[in-house]
Design an enzyme around this catalytic site. Structure first.
Site, PDB file in Angstrom:
ATOM      1  N   HIS A 261       0.877  -1.188   0.000  1.00 45.20           N
ATOM      2  CA  HIS A 261       0.000   0.000   0.000  1.00 45.20           C
ATOM      3  C   HIS A 261       0.905   1.225   0.000  1.00 45.20           C
ATOM      4  O   HIS A 261       1.516   1.565   1.024  1.00 45.20           O
ATOM      5  CB  HIS A 261      -0.927  -0.025   1.221  1.00 45.20           C
ATOM      6  CG  HIS A 261      -1.841  -1.219   1.231  1.00 45.20           C
ATOM      7  ND1 HIS A 261      -2.090  -1.972   2.353  1.00 45.20           N
ATOM      8  CD2 HIS A 261      -2.528  -1.804   0.228  1.00 45.20           C
ATOM      9  CE1 HIS A 261      -2.914  -2.959   2.047  1.00 45.20           C
ATOM     10  NE2 HIS A 261      -3.208  -2.869   0.758  1.00 45.20           N
TER      11      HIS A 261
ATOM     12  N   GLU B 252       1.486   4.007   2.638  1.00 44.00           N
ATOM     13  CA  GLU B 252       2.004   3.604   3.955  1.00 44.00           C
ATOM     14  C   GLU B 252       3.534   3.694   3.935  1.00 44.00           C
ATOM     15  O   GLU B 252       4.258   2.706   4.030  1.00 44.00           O
ATOM     16  CB  GLU B 252       1.486   2.207   4.298  1.00 44.00           C
ATOM     17  CG  GLU B 252      -0.036   2.177   4.406  1.00 44.00           C
ATOM     18  CD  GLU B 252      -0.651   0.791   4.410  1.00 44.00           C
ATOM     19  OE1 GLU B 252      -1.881   0.690   4.330  1.00 44.00           O
ATOM     20  OE2 GLU B 252       0.096  -0.205   4.480  1.00 44.00           O
TER      21      GLU B 252
ATOM     22  N   HIS C 126       3.359  -2.582   6.914  1.00 42.86           N
ATOM     23  CA  HIS C 126       2.237  -1.721   6.537  1.00 42.86           C
ATOM     24  C   HIS C 126       2.097  -0.548   7.498  1.00 42.86           C
ATOM     25  O   HIS C 126       2.830  -0.448   8.495  1.00 42.86           O
ATOM     26  CB  HIS C 126       0.935  -2.533   6.584  1.00 42.86           C
ATOM     27  CG  HIS C 126       0.756  -3.486   5.448  1.00 42.86           C
ATOM     28  ND1 HIS C 126      -0.071  -3.236   4.388  1.00 42.86           N
ATOM     29  CD2 HIS C 126       1.328  -4.691   5.212  1.00 42.86           C
ATOM     30  CE1 HIS C 126      -0.025  -4.261   3.538  1.00 42.86           C
ATOM     31  NE2 HIS C 126       0.801  -5.160   4.010  1.00 42.86           N
TER      32      HIS C 126
ATOM     33  N   GLU D 242       2.108  -3.608  11.539  1.00 43.11           N
ATOM     34  CA  GLU D 242       1.393  -2.337  11.355  1.00 43.11           C
ATOM     35  C   GLU D 242       2.020  -1.215  12.181  1.00 43.11           C
ATOM     36  O   GLU D 242       2.241  -1.376  13.380  1.00 43.11           O
ATOM     37  CB  GLU D 242      -0.060  -2.508  11.801  1.00 43.11           C
ATOM     38  CG  GLU D 242      -0.859  -3.478  10.962  1.00 43.11           C
ATOM     39  CD  GLU D 242      -1.242  -2.927   9.607  1.00 43.11           C
ATOM     40  OE1 GLU D 242      -1.745  -3.703   8.782  1.00 43.11           O
ATOM     41  OE2 GLU D 242      -1.025  -1.722   9.351  1.00 43.11           O
TER      42      GLU D 242
END
Ligand code: GEM
Ligand code: ZN
Length: 375
Positions: free
Chosen positions: A166, A169, A259, A335
């Site tokens: 992504h 990110e 991410h 994350e």
């Protein structure tokens, strides 16, 4: 007064710039999909004027909860980024800032430019322990690089790290920069001990096209790469197709996919508990990895995160689930927050590129802690 976006990852729609205290803007959709969240723009001609930059459609973005307790980042030199006052009423988000110069940049998170990406590849090329492998081309025809670190002895464990499926990110590629700098440090005992037992296969940016285009979530064909892992295609998701093909050629003993998360102000992981092949062995490995990462870097925690998948209900189109299932290995999505770590807040910077780098470097300690139990 002028607002512009014609630079790497620049993205905003300008509605009205007549008054500094009522600048009206809209976040733009990703280039080929309806995701919208990323912004990055330059403001000129407003030095010492109290500016209010109204993002009129913030409430309609893909992750509107991401604006709660969020503060935009700003920079004069594009090197040093700091947080600025930001407020969200559920509909509009307003960035309030009095620039001290006639040129200032604002972004969703500290950008990681394509030039910096190429410099990272260049730094790695320079290092005798690292080989750059050309995996092929992205949808837009950009080079697509993988870094191999180690002596490539096939008897050693194979640790894979991917980042920025992504593209918005950007913390994910800061994370890889920190991990790589330590891994290539010949004076670092953790790195040397790891390379005695493992080879690393690192893709610092899975989505170079989306990065340059200023997309949050998709590539130049509109694909969300983290939903392409069951049936990637050279037309729609060559980035996943090429990495997955290489994984099946080389093998995988440990996988980490980096991410960023829009809403949760924490650093956490999401594992493969919903995979059909999930086992006590993998559960024990996951616990050991998390315990050691928290010891190596207290920014990491395991109390807050995504809801765990129910047994057998994992979505195998996601990288972590696909790789964990097909290679029966420890596999994690890591994350990092667009906001800050609520457990260890930094008023001036929030979560940042530098803290992402530190976390990447710390992750090597968690890899070393589990390397002998991977199989
Ligand atoms: C996430 S990965 C979501 C994983 N969820 C669970 N419950 N395992 C995505 O792709 O949606 C990664 C991200 O975008 O940050
Ligand atoms: Zn993501």
């Amino acid at each position: 007064m002028k607002i512009s976006t014609h630079f790497d990852a620049g993205s905003i729609e300008v509605i009205n710039t007549e008054r500094a205290d009522d600048i009206q803007l809209k976040i733009r959709q990703d280039s080929h999909s309806d995701f919208l969240q990323w912004f990055y723009f330059r403001l000129q001609g407003a030095a010492n004027q109290p500016c209010s930059m109204r993002i009129l459609n913030a409430g309609e973005t893909s992750y509107a909860k991401g604006w709660e307790d969020y503060r935009a980042v700003a920079s004069y030199d594009r090197e040093h980024w700091f947080r600025v006052s930001t407020r969200f009423d559920g509909k509009e988000m307003v960035i309030d800032h009095t620039p001290q110069a006639n040129s200032v940049y604002y972004a969703y998170f500290e950008p990681y430019s394509h030039e910096r990406h190429l410099d990272l590849i260049g730094m790695a090329t320079d290092n005798p322990w690292c080989e750059v492998e050309d995996l092929g081309c992205t949808v837009d025809g950009r080079d697509f690089d993988m870094l191999i670190v180690g002596d490539q002895d096939p008897a050693k464990r194979k640790i894979w790290v991917t980042a920025r499926q992504h593209p918005g990110e950007t913390m994910a590629e800061w994370f890889v920069e920190g991990l790589l700098e330590r891994l290539l440090d010949e004076d670092d005992a953790i790195a040397r001990s790891l390379l005695a037992k493992a080879n690393f296969y690192i893709v610092p940016n899975m989505n170079p096209d989306g990065s340059v285009r200023g997309n949050l979530r998709t590539n130049a064909a509109g694909a969300n790469l983290n939903r392409e892992w069951m049936e990637p295609s050279m037309d729609r998701s060559p980035e996943v197709f090429l990495v997955r093909q290489k994984m099946h050629q080389i093998g995988v003993d440990l996988f980490l996919d980096a991410h960023g998360d829009e809403a949760l102000p924490y650093i956490f992981v999401a594992g493969c508990e919903g995979n059909p092949n999930y086992s006590d062995r993998l559960h024990i490995l996951e616990d050991a990895f998390k315990r050691n990462l928290a010891l190596a870097n207290p920014d990491f925690q395991d109390k807050f995160g995504y809801e765990r998948d129910k047994p057998g209900e994992a979505n195998l189109t996601l990288a972590t689930n696909y790789v964990g299932q097909h290679f029966d290995c420890l596999a994690y999505t890591l994350e990092m927050p667009f906001k800050d770590n609520a457990n260890l807040p930094d008023e001036e910077y929030g979560w940042s590129g530098e803290r992402s780098k530190k976390l990447g470097a710390s992750t090597l300690q968690a890899f070393l802690a589990v390397i002998d139990q991977l199989r």
